[in-house]
Design a protein around this motif. Structure first.
Motif, PDB file in Angstrom:
ATOM      1  N   UNK A  34       0.828  -1.208   0.000  1.00 44.09           N
ATOM      2  CA  UNK A  34       0.000   0.000   0.000  1.00 44.09           C
ATOM      3  C   UNK A  34       0.864   1.260   0.000  1.00 44.09           C
ATOM      4  N   UNK A  35       1.931   1.268   0.793  1.00 48.86           N
ATOM      5  CA  UNK A  35       2.812   2.437   0.843  1.00 48.86           C
ATOM      6  C   UNK A  35       3.537   2.616  -0.480  1.00 48.86           C
ATOM      7  N   UNK A  36       3.957   1.509  -1.087  1.00 46.81           N
ATOM      8  CA  UNK A  36       4.650   1.589  -2.366  1.00 46.81           C
ATOM      9  C   UNK A  36       3.703   2.073  -3.454  1.00 46.81           C
ATOM     10  N   UNK A  37       2.450   1.633  -3.400  1.00 47.83           N
ATOM     11  CA  UNK A  37       1.465   2.089  -4.384  1.00 47.83           C
ATOM     12  C   UNK A  37       1.277   3.599  -4.294  1.00 47.83           C
ATOM     13  N   UNK A  38       1.414   4.147  -3.089  1.00 49.93           N
ATOM     14  CA  UNK A  38       1.301   5.593  -2.900  1.00 49.93           C
ATOM     15  C   UNK A  38       2.653   6.276  -3.114  1.00 49.93           C
ATOM     16  N   UNK A  39       3.672   5.503  -3.525  1.00 53.22           N
ATOM     17  CA  UNK A  39       5.017   6.002  -3.793  1.00 53.22           C
ATOM     18  C   UNK A  39       5.643   6.644  -2.558  1.00 53.22           C
ATOM     19  N   UNK A  40       5.561   5.933  -1.435  1.00 46.13           N
ATOM     20  CA  UNK A  40       6.112   6.412  -0.172  1.00 46.13           C
ATOM     21  C   UNK A  40       7.284   5.533   0.243  1.00 46.13           C
ATOM     22  N   UNK A  41       8.302   6.117   0.860  1.00 49.72           N
ATOM     23  CA  UNK A  41       9.383   5.280   1.379  1.00 49.72           C
ATOM     24  C   UNK A  41       8.882   4.461   2.563  1.00 49.72           C
TER      25      UNK A  41
END
Length: 94
Positions: A34-41
């Protein structure tokens, strides 16, 4: 206690432990996805590394499939702004 009872208890303990490890791995994977989908580290546990707008502090928190961090409080202007920033790709991270 007989040998069969000890073996059964040992196997139950090991299976329970394995099940807990699988559940933890699934949660970590879901948070990271989910964090990667939002492009978050993310950190080693799959939590997004955000700077909280409300408290001005670094946080490592899970992000749900809806793009909201777990610390999100519905109706709070800073939290609403945080989610908007996540969606627009301008959230402050560390």
């Amino acid at each position: 206690m007989d040998e069969d009872g000890r073996l059964e208890r040992f196997l139950r303990t090991k299976l329970r432990s394995a099940g807990e490890q699988v559940a933890l791995a699934q949660d970590t994977y879901r948070h990271a996805r989910n964090a990667t989908a939002a492009d978050l580290p993310v950190d080693d546990e799959g939590n997004a590394r955000l700077v909280c707008r409300r408290y001005a502090e670094r946080r490592a928190v899970p992000v749900g499939g809806d793009g909201k961090p777990s610390c999100f409080e519905d109706g709070h202007p800073d939290c609403e702004g945080c989610v908007e920033d996540i969606r627009e790709g301008r959230i402050e991270t560390w």
